[in-house]
Write a protein that holds these residues in place. Structure first.
Motif, short mmCIF file in Angstrom:
data_model
loop_
_atom_site.label_atom_id
_atom_site.label_comp_id
_atom_site.label_asym_id
_atom_site.label_seq_id
_atom_site.Cartn_x
_atom_site.Cartn_y
_atom_site.Cartn_z
N ILE A 136 48.52 40.88 64.90
CA ILE A 136 48.94 41.58 63.69
C ILE A 136 49.83 40.63 62.89
N PRO A 137 49.38 40.17 61.70
CA PRO A 137 48.13 40.52 61.04
C PRO A 137 46.93 39.81 61.66
N GLU A 138 45.77 40.43 61.49
CA GLU A 138 44.53 39.85 62.00
C GLU A 138 44.12 38.61 61.24
N LYS A 139 44.30 38.65 59.94
CA LYS A 139 43.83 37.53 59.11
C LYS A 139 44.69 37.39 57.86
N ILE A 140 45.09 36.14 57.59
CA ILE A 140 45.78 35.81 56.34
C ILE A 140 44.89 34.82 55.61
N SER A 141 44.50 35.16 54.38
CA SER A 141 43.59 34.32 53.61
C SER A 141 44.28 33.84 52.34
N ILE A 142 44.15 32.54 52.08
CA ILE A 142 44.63 31.99 50.81
C ILE A 142 43.43 31.37 50.10
N GLN A 143 43.24 31.80 48.86
CA GLN A 143 42.10 31.35 48.08
C GLN A 143 42.57 30.75 46.76
N LEU A 144 41.77 29.84 46.27
CA LEU A 144 41.95 29.40 44.89
C LEU A 144 41.29 30.43 43.99
N GLY A 145 41.95 30.74 42.88
CA GLY A 145 41.39 31.74 42.00
C GLY A 145 41.80 31.52 40.55
N LEU A 146 41.23 32.32 39.69
CA LEU A 146 41.51 32.26 38.26
C LEU A 146 41.97 33.63 37.78
N LYS A 147 42.87 33.63 36.81
CA LYS A 147 43.32 34.88 36.20
C LYS A 147 42.66 35.04 34.84
N GLN A 148 42.14 36.21 34.60
CA GLN A 148 41.46 36.49 33.33
C GLN A 148 42.46 36.40 32.18
N LYS A 149 42.07 35.72 31.13
CA LYS A 149 42.96 35.58 29.98
C LYS A 149 42.98 36.87 29.16
N GLY A 150 44.05 37.01 28.37
CA GLY A 150 44.15 38.14 27.47
C GLY A 150 44.64 39.43 28.09
N ILE A 151 45.09 39.37 29.36
CA ILE A 151 45.58 40.57 30.05
C ILE A 151 47.09 40.46 30.21
N ASN A 152 47.80 41.45 29.72
CA ASN A 152 49.25 41.48 29.86
C ASN A 152 49.62 41.59 31.34
N ASP A 153 50.70 40.92 31.73
CA ASP A 153 51.11 40.91 33.14
C ASP A 153 51.31 42.32 33.69
N THR A 154 51.81 43.24 32.87
CA THR A 154 52.06 44.61 33.33
C THR A 154 50.77 45.39 33.53
N GLU A 155 49.66 44.87 33.01
CA GLU A 155 48.37 45.56 33.11
C GLU A 155 47.42 44.91 34.11
N LEU A 156 47.87 43.83 34.76
CA LEU A 156 47.00 43.11 35.68
C LEU A 156 46.61 43.97 36.87
N GLU A 157 45.33 43.95 37.21
CA GLU A 157 44.80 44.62 38.38
C GLU A 157 43.99 43.62 39.19
N ASN A 158 43.61 44.05 40.39
CA ASN A 158 42.85 43.17 41.28
C ASN A 158 41.60 42.63 40.60
N LYS A 159 40.96 43.43 39.77
CA LYS A 159 39.70 43.03 39.13
C LYS A 159 39.89 41.90 38.12
N HIS A 160 41.13 41.64 37.71
CA HIS A 160 41.39 40.58 36.72
C HIS A 160 41.54 39.20 37.37
N TYR A 161 41.45 39.15 38.69
CA TYR A 161 41.52 37.88 39.40
C TYR A 161 40.14 37.51 39.93
N GLN A 162 39.75 36.28 39.72
CA GLN A 162 38.47 35.80 40.23
C GLN A 162 38.72 34.87 41.40
N ARG A 163 38.26 35.28 42.56
CA ARG A 163 38.40 34.43 43.74
C ARG A 163 37.31 33.35 43.72
N LEU A 164 37.72 32.11 43.88
CA LEU A 164 36.77 31.00 43.81
C LEU A 164 36.38 30.48 45.19
N LYS A 165 37.40 30.22 46.02
CA LYS A 165 37.08 29.61 47.31
C LYS A 165 38.25 29.81 48.27
#
Length: 339
Positions: free
Chosen positions: A209-238
């Motif tokens: 516990i924890p079973e798995k810790i993952s760190i990925q490179l990703g991108l954040k969608q532009k044009g989204i206010n920080d207070t409105e960011l959700e999981n869907k606004h992040y693109q996992r690359l690798k």
């Protein structure tokens, strides 16, 4: 002094709220306040002292001071998900055998936050507990709590040890090992060396516990206010680093590859210009699978806050090459170079 029956009832009430399937942040906030108040009422000492704030520095990472460790309780989703995941793991192990199971909690801090509200939920003759803590102030606090709650009839062994060098008793190899000795992006603390060291001694079916810790490179969608960011606004690359039993198998039997001063998990990622078209930031993204379907997703906890490593200006976008590796040192961290 609070009556023992009241303490037991309060701990069970606290556990029941964290274990509810529906997430009610207002309710979780209140139960966290109640949990902290109960713990503080059982020990009159003050952690907010110079000694209580001091970290312990090891050659493979730091152990944060008891005052700071106590504050981790305020990270509501971290506390909820670790308690839920640990409870599920223990319940699964108890269901698989009629024998006594062994639980190792590596780096308890002053509260043993994850396990303390759960202990009364299990038969006392079914579980042996080993609590490891490197800081004597934290261990003294925890001993006071154990005594005040009257867990004396429970088989709880408190040890002042560095979990990253601790030799497991071969007669009591853990069925579940719990450790949340970590910070965002696995910086600074001993989570990785602790897990690697204990994995090298565990059984094939030991649950971590924890079973798995993952760190990925990703991108954040532009044009989204920080207070409105959700999981869907992040693109996992690798995925560039994963800490789990499966991914660490090649390393755990080769201590020379992950001890102090060593790096592992070297990787190279290429991000083409086209991939960056709708993004304004290159990030490190962390996901934590506590156990089974108990997950801490991006930005749900201080442990999983995205880390911006490069701003992507529209006029300056180019193909990027990122070299990365995890370095175990007195300041462990995920190292990266952007070419």
């Amino acid at each position: 002094m609070i009556e023992q029956t009241t303490i037991k009832e309060e701990l069970l009430r606290i556990a029941s709220v964290y274990l509810e399937d529906t997430i009610d942040y207002k309710k979780l906030s209140q139960i966290t306040t109640d949990y902290k108040a109960l713990l503080q009422s059982l020990n009159a000492n003050d952690l907010n002292t110079r000694e209580g704030r001091q970290h312990i520095y090891m050659n493979n990472g730091l152990a944060i001071g008891p005052f700071w460790a106590a504050l981790c309780l305020d990270d509501i989703m971290r506390t909820r998900q670790f308690i839920r995941g640990t409870h599920k793991a223990i319940s699964d192990k108890l269901a698989q055998t009629n024998n006594t199971i062994n639980i190792l909690y590596a780096g308890t801090g002053p509260f043993a936050t994850i396990l303390l509200p759960l202990i009364f939920k299990y038969p006392k003759n079914r579980i042996n507990y080993t609590f490891l803590e490197i800081n004597p102030i934290s261990l003294d606090w925890l001993k006071s709590l154990i005594d005040a709650i009257d867990f004396t009839s429970y088989p709880i062994n408190l040890l002042l040890r560095d979990a990253s060098t601790y030799n497991i008793d071969k007669k009591h190899i853990p069925d579940v090992i719990v450790s949340e000795t970590m910070q965002n992006v696995l910086d600074k603390e001993q989570q990785v060396p602790i897990f690697l060291h204990l994995m090298n001694q565990a059984k094939p079916d030991t649950i971590f516990i924890p079973e798995k810790i993952s760190i990925q490179l990703g991108l954040k969608q532009k044009g989204i206010n920080d207070t409105e960011l959700e999981n869907k606004h992040y693109q996992r690359l690798k995925m560039i680093l994963e800490i789990s039993k499966e991914s660490m198998k090649p390393f755990i039997q080769k201590p020379e590859e992950w001890q102090y001063g060593q790096a592992f998990g070297a990787d190279q990622t290429i991000i083409e210009m086209e991939q960056q078209a709708n993004s304004n930031s290159l990030l490190l993204l962390t996901d934590i699978q506590v156990y089974s379907n108990e997950i801490i997703e991006i930005a749900e906890s201080g442990l999983t806050l995205p880390r911006n490593i490069l701003n992507l200006a529209p006029s300056d976008k180019r193909k990027l090459t990122i070299n990365s590796r995890y370095q175990i040192s007195n300041k462990p961290k995920l190292e990266y170079e952007i070419v």
